[in-house]
Design an enzyme around this catalytic site. Structure first.
Site, PDB file in Angstrom:
ATOM      1  N   SER A 165       0.840  -1.210   0.000  1.00 23.73           N
ATOM      2  CA  SER A 165       0.000   0.000   0.000  1.00 23.73           C
ATOM      3  C   SER A 165       0.873   1.256   0.000  1.00 23.73           C
ATOM      4  CB  SER A 165      -0.958  -0.112   1.184  1.00 23.73           C
ATOM      5  OG  SER A 165      -1.619   1.094   1.453  1.00 23.73           O
ATOM      6  N   ASP A 173      -8.892  -4.882  -6.043  1.00 28.67           N
ATOM      7  CA  ASP A 173      -8.443  -3.588  -5.496  1.00 28.67           C
ATOM      8  C   ASP A 173      -8.849  -2.502  -6.489  1.00 28.67           C
ATOM      9  OD1 ASP A 173      -7.127  -1.338  -4.534  1.00 28.67           O
ATOM     10  OD2 ASP A 173      -5.134  -2.282  -4.496  1.00 28.67           O
TER      11      ASP A 173
END
Lengths: 344, 555
Positions: free
Chosen positions: A190, A288
Site C-alpha cells: 500500500s 483492489d
C-alpha cells in the site's frame, strides 16, 4: 457513496475467509472513526486502537527481532533475523560480525502500509508479516517506522525511507557474501509500496545500490477516475472517498492527485528511461479499486526499459497477505522468495 | 473446517478460572487473528462479523453518529473484538444481532476454488506446515518473553557491554579476582568512550555498581539519606514524564471509580511530596454534582530530624482543598517499611469508598524471609479485605527480580540504558544530572544488594497480573480517555520518542517501543479468601524454589 450496501458486504464476504473478513472490516470500521471530515486525524484513538507487539530477541518460529534507534534521525527500525542454528546463541544480538562471509543474505527494507496515516513498524499485523518474510525467504528484514500523515506530509515519509536506506547500507553487521556488502531490497505494501518507488528513484539517481523493489498493491492514483475505481468503489472494503481523504492528508496542501508523489508516471511525472533502476515485482489484487493505477505503473516501467514482473491475483482483495489462510498468500511468498534469492 | 483451519488451542490465561475448575476444555481462540493482536473465540467469529456488518450499515446511513461515537465513547481493550463491537453497538443503541445458525452460505468456506493465473500450489503440504508453525508461535507468545534491546553501535561500546556481562557472570560464579581484573579493564575502556551519554554513561553506572558489590557490599544498603532521596525524586519527577504518567493515569482511574460516591478515601503507599494529589483534588472539585468528602491517608518514611514532614504535606494539600471547596481530611502514617503498615492504622470506615494508590511500591514487598509466609501475599490479602473500589498499580516494566544474578544484571543493563536514553532527550542539564543520580541508586540496589536490603525487585506486568489475580483482584480496564490523557501529557515534552500503548486494559509508557512503566487498575473480587488448598500449594512452591547457594552472597 455507492448504494446497495448490503450487496457490497455480501460480496466481500464471499471472497475472503471469515477471520480475514473480520480483520479487514474491523480496520475499516476503526479507520472510519479516525478520519475527520476536516482533514484532521484522531491520532490518540488511532494509537490506542492499534495492536502493537514488542520485539523479541528470543527466536519464535525461527525468527527473532530487536529495535534499533538511529540516533541521528530518531528513527526506529525493527530488525528481524533468522534464528542462529546454535541455541546457545539465542538472545544475543551480534553487531560485530557480518551476516555471512560466504553466502548472500538479502536484506529487505520493509515499509508498512496504512495509507500513509495508519500503523507502525511494531503493529501486530506487520510484525507478523515481517516474521513470515524472514522465515520463508531466509532474509533479514528491516521495518521502517516512517513519519505519517497528516502530521507529516510528503516528502517526510520518503525522506525517512532514504535515511533508512543509507542507514542499512552503512551497517557492517548487515553485510554478506564474498563481496562484503549489504544486499538491499525494498519492499512495501500500500503506501509502503509508493514510498519505495520514490526511494528507489533517488537511489538510482544518486547511485546507491538497490537490488530489487517489491510493491504489494502499492498506493498510486491520479485525478482521473479509472474504470476499476468506478466499478469497485465501496465493494471490497475500500471506497474512493476514503482514498481521496488519504491523498489530501499526505500530499502537500493544495496539491491534487496528479502530483508525482501520487501519480509518478502521470502528466506531471517523469520517465525513468536510462536510469539504472532496480528490477521490480509488482503485485496487484484483482479486487483492489486502484489496480488500473498499479497496472499503469507497470506499463510506465516497461516503457522506460526497466525490468518488471507483474503478479496479478484475480480474486484477491487488499490485505490478502495479512493471514496465511489463502492461496494468494503462498503464491506471493513464493514469488518474493524467488525474487530475492535468485542472485541475478 | 477447510484446509486452512486456523483455530488452535490456547490455554485460558489468568482471567477465566472457572472453566479450569469445572474441567470443561477452554474455548478455542482464532490463532490467526491472535497473531494480528485480536482475541476472538472461534465460536464467536460469526457473531462478531454480524456486529461489524451492523455497525457498517449504521456508518453508511447515519455518518454523523460516527463522529459522536468518536467524541463521546470511551473504548476499552480493543483486542477483545467481541466486547468492543458490542460496546459500540450499545453506544448507538443498536441491539446486537441474533446469531443466525447455519448462516454458512454467506461466508466463503475457507477453501479456494479459483486457480490462479498460471500458477498452482500444492495446498496440503504448505497448509500443515503453516498452521502448525503458527500454533507453536502462539504457544510461545503466551509465555514470558525476554527483553527488547535497543542496540548500541559504537565498537568500544559493544566491547564494554561484553565485558560487563562477562564480569557479572564471574561475580555470580564467585570468581572475584577475575571480576576485579575485568573491572579494571572496563575502567580502561571507559576512557575511550564518551561517558557523558549513551553506552558510556550507562556502563559507568554498572561498573560502579559491580565494584561496590565486590568491594563494599556492607556499605551499599544505606546510600544517601531519605531526605536526599526526596530531593532526587522531585528532580526525577520534573525531568521526565514517567512519574507524571503514573500520576495522571492513576488519577483518571480513581476519579472514575469515585463517580457517584460522596465519601471517598485515598490511601497512598508513598506520599513523597504529595505531588499526585493536587490534580485529583482539583478534578474532584470540578466534577458535575459537586465534590465528595475526600480523605487522604499518606504513608511515608519517618522524618529523621524530628520534623513531621507528612503532616506538613497534609496541611498544604488541605489548604489547596479548602481553596477549591473540597471537604478534606488528611492522615499521615509513618512507617520504615511498607509491610509494617497494618490495616488498623488506616482507619477505613465502612461508609467510605476506598482507592489504594501504589506507585512503584508493591515490588518492595517481594523480598522475603524464607521462614515466614510471603510478605506480598499477606499484604495483598489485607488490602483486598479492605474491599477497595479500586487499586491503581504502577510498576517498572522490567524483570529485575529473577533468581539468577546474571539474568537480573543483563535485564537491568538494557532497561536502564533505555531509561538513560530517554532522560537524555528530555531534560535540562541540571535536572538530568539529579534524575540520573536517582536512577543510579535504583541500579545500585538491583545490582549490589541482596536479601531484604534489595527492595528494587521489579517484575513485569504479566507477573503482577498473575499475582494480583491470585490474590483475589480482578482487572479494571483503563480506556481510551486515560490513554488520551497520557498522550497529551507526552506532547508537552519536546522529546519525540515516548509512546503510550494499550494492552489488555493496561497502559504502558515506553521509549521507542521499549516499555518503561506499566499502569493497571484493580478491584477486589467479591469472593471468600483464598481456599486453604491453594494457600498451602503456594507455600510449598515457595519453599522448593529457594535454593541455597555455595557462594558468599546472602540471599
Amino acid at each position: 457513496m455507492a448504494g446497495g450496501n448490503e450487496i457490497n458486504v455480501n460480496e466481500s464476504k464471499r471472497v475472503v475467509p471469515l477471520n480475514t473478513w473480520i480483520l479487514i472490516s474491523n480496520f475499516k470500521l476503526a479507520y472510519n472513526m479516525l478520519r475527520r471530515p476536516d482533514g484532521t486525524f484522531n491520532r490518540d484513538l488511532a494509537e490506542f486502537l492499534d495492536r502493537k507487539v514488542p520485539a523479541n530477541t528470543i527466536p519464535v518460529d525461527g525468527v527473532y527481532s530487536f529495535d534499533v534507534v538511529d540516533r541521528a534521525s530518531s528513527l526506529l527500525n525493527r530488525v528481524y533475523m533468522p534464528a542462529p542454528e546454535n541455541e546457545v546463541q539465542w538472545g544475543i544480538i551480534e553487531l560485530e560480525k557480518p551476516l555471512s562471509t560466504t553466502e548472500i543474505v538479502p536484506v529487505i527494507i520493509f515499509f508498512h502500509g496504512g495509507s500513509f496515516s495508519h500503523s507502525s513498524a511494531n503493529s501486530a499485523i506487520y510484525d507478523t508479516f515481517c516474521r513470515r518474510l524472514v522465515g520463508i525467504c531466509k532474509a533479514v528484514v528491516v521495518s521502517v517506522n516512517y513519519r505519517r500523515s497528516p502530521e507529516h506530509r510528503y516528502p517526510c515519509a520518503c525522506d525517512d525511507g532514504w535515511t533508512a536506506l543509507k542507514w542499512v547500507h552503512s551497517r557492517s553487521w548487515l553485510q554478506s557474501g564474498k563481496d562484503s556488502k549489504v544486499h538491499v531490497y525494498l519492499a512495501g505494501d500500500s503506501s509502503g509500496g509508493n514510498i519505495i518507488h520514490h526511494v528507489a528513484v533517488r537511489a538510482a539517481e544518486e547511485e546507491i545500490e538497490v537490488l530489487g523493489n517489491i510493491l504489494l498493491h502499492p498506493l498510486f492514483g491520479g485525478q482521473e477516475r479509472t474504470e476499476a475505481e468506478k466499478r469497485l468503489d465501496g465493494r471490497y472494503f475500500v471506497t474512493l472517498q476514503n482514498r481521496d481523504w488519504y491523498w489530501r492528508a499526505y500530499l502537500p496542501e493544495g496539491e491534487n492527485r496528479d502530483h508525482p508523489a501520487c501519480n509518478p508516471f502521470g502528466p506531471r511525472g517523469k520517465s525513468l528511461e536510462g536510469l539504472k533502476f532496480p528490477k521490480s515485482l509488482v503485485v496487484v489484487a484483482g479486487l483492489d479499486l486502484l489496480q488500473d493505477w498499479q497496472l499503469a505503473y507497470v506499463e510506465g516501467l516497461r516503457k522506460a526499459g526497466q525490468e518488471v514482473k507483474l503478479l496479478f491475483l484475480k480474486q484477491a482483495t487488499i490485505g490478502f497477505y495479512f493471514l496465511p489462510n489463502n492461496d494468494h498468500f503462498y503464491c506471493l511468498m513464493e514469488m518474493i522468495n524467488n525474487f530475492v534469492n535468485s542472485n541475478c | 473446517m477447510g484446509p486452512y483451519d486456523s483455530s488452535i488451542f490456547v490455554g485460558s490465561s489468568s482471567g477465566s478460572s472457572s472453566s479450569s475448575f469445572t474441567g470443561k476444555p477452554p474455548d478455542q481462540i482464532d490463532g490467526l487473528l491472535a497473531g494480528a493482536g485480536y482475541k476472538v473465540r472461534s465460536s464467536e467469529l460469526r457473531q462478531v462479523a454480524q456486529c461489524l456488518e451492523r455497525l457498517e450499515t449504521v456508518m453508511v446511513n447515519a455518518p454523523t453518529e460516527i463522529s459522536q461515537l468518536v467524541n463521546d465513547a470511551v473504548h476499552y481493550n480493543p483486542s477483545d473484538l467481541a466486547s468492543w463491537v458490542d460496546s459500540l453497538l450499545s453506544e448507538l443503541n443498536q441491539p446486537a444481532p441474533v446469531t443466525v445458525p447455519g448462516g454458512s452460505s454467506d461466508y466463503s468456506n475457507l477453501s479456494f476454488v479459483d486457480s490462479l493465473e498460471g500458477l498452482t500450489i500444492n495446498q496440503t503440504a504448505i497448509t500443515d506446515d503453516w498452521t502448525e508453525h503458527h500454533g507453536a508461535q502462539q504457544q510461545q507468545d503466551v509465555s514470558q518473553q525476554l527483553t527488547v534491546v535497543t542496540a548500541m553501535e559504537e565498537d568500544s561500546g559493544i566491547r564494554l557491554v561484553h565485558v560487563l556481562l562477562t564480569c557479572a557472570e564471574s561475580v555470580q560464579r564467585g570468581e572475584f579476582s577475575l571480576a576485579g581484573s575485568l573491572i579494571e579493564e572496563m575502567q580502561g575502556l571507559l576512557t575511550r568512550v564518551n561517558t557523558g551519554c549513551g553506552i558510556g554513561k550507562v556502563a559507568g553506572c554498572f561498573i560502579d555498581a559491580l565494584s561496590r558489590r565486590l568491594y563494599t557490599p556492607q556499605g551499599v544498603g544505606s546510600i544517601g539519606s531519605s531526605y536526599d532521596n526526596e530531593i532526587l525524586y522531585h528532580h526525577f519527577y520534573e525531568a521526565c514524564p514517567n512519574l507524571k504518567f503514573a500520576h495522571f493515569t492513576a488519577n483518571q482511574a480513581i476519579l472514575e471509580a469515585f463517580d457517584g460516591h460522596d465519601c471517598v478515601h485515598v490511601i497512598d503507599f508513598n506520599l513523597m511530596h504529595g505531588l499526585q494529589w493536587p490534580a485529583l483534588i482539583q478534578a474532584l472539585a470540578l466534577r458535575p454534582g459537586g465534590p465528595p468528602m475526600l480523605r487522604l491517608t499518606g504513608i511515608g518514611l519517618p522524618s529523621p530530624d524530628g520534623r513531621d514532614s507528612l503532616r506538613e504535606i497534609g496541611l498544604r494539600l488541605a489548604e489547596l482543598a479548602s481553596s477549591v471547596n473540597v471537604r478534606f481530611a488528611f492522615r499521615g502514617v509513618a512507617a520504615s517499611r511498607l509491610e509494617d503498615v497494618k490495616p488498623w492504622m488506616l482507619q477505613v470506615s465502612p461508609k467510605e469508598v476506598v482507592a489504594i494508590n501504589s506507585i512503584m511500591q508493591l515490588h518492595r514487598l517481594l523480598g522475603s524471609d524464607p521462614t515466614r509466609e510471603s510478605t506480598i501475599e499477606t499484604f495483598l490479602r489485607w488490602i483486598r479485605n479492605l474491599n477497595p473500589k479500586i487499586m491503581t498499580v504502577i510498576e517498572q516494566e522490567a524483570n529485575h527480580n529473577q533468581p539468577e544474578f546474571i539474568d537480573r544484571f543483563t535485564e537491568a543493563l538494557y532497561y536502564y540504558s533505555t531509561m538513560f536514553d530517554s532522560l537524555e532527550a528530555c531534560s535540562t542539564l541540571q535536572e538530568k544530572a539529579l534524575a540520573e543520580i536517582y536512577i543510579q541508586r535504583e541500579i545500585c540496589n538491583v545490582v549490589c544488594c541482596e536479601g531484604l536490603a534489595r527492595v528494587e525487585r521489579h517484575e513485569p506486568l504479566a507477573k503482577w497480573r498473575a499475582r494480583l489475580g491470585g490474590a483475589g483482584f480482578q482487572p479494571l480496564h483503563l480506556g481510551s480517555n486515560a490513554f488520551k490523557q497520557a498522550s497529551m501529557l507526552l506532547t508537552l515534552f519536546s522529546a519525540e520518542g515516548y509512546c503510550v500503548e494499550e494492552k489488555e486494559g493496561c497502559l504502558t509508557l515506553g521509549w521507542h517501543s521499549r516499555p518503561l512503566i506499566a499502569a493497571s487498575a484493580w478491584q477486589a473480587v467479591a469472593e471468600p479468601s483464598i481456599p486453604i488448598g491453594q494457600r498451602l500449594l503456594v507455600a510449598v512452591n515457595f519453599q522448593t524454589s529457594f535454593k541455597p547457594t555455595p557462594l558468599a552472597f546472602r540471599f
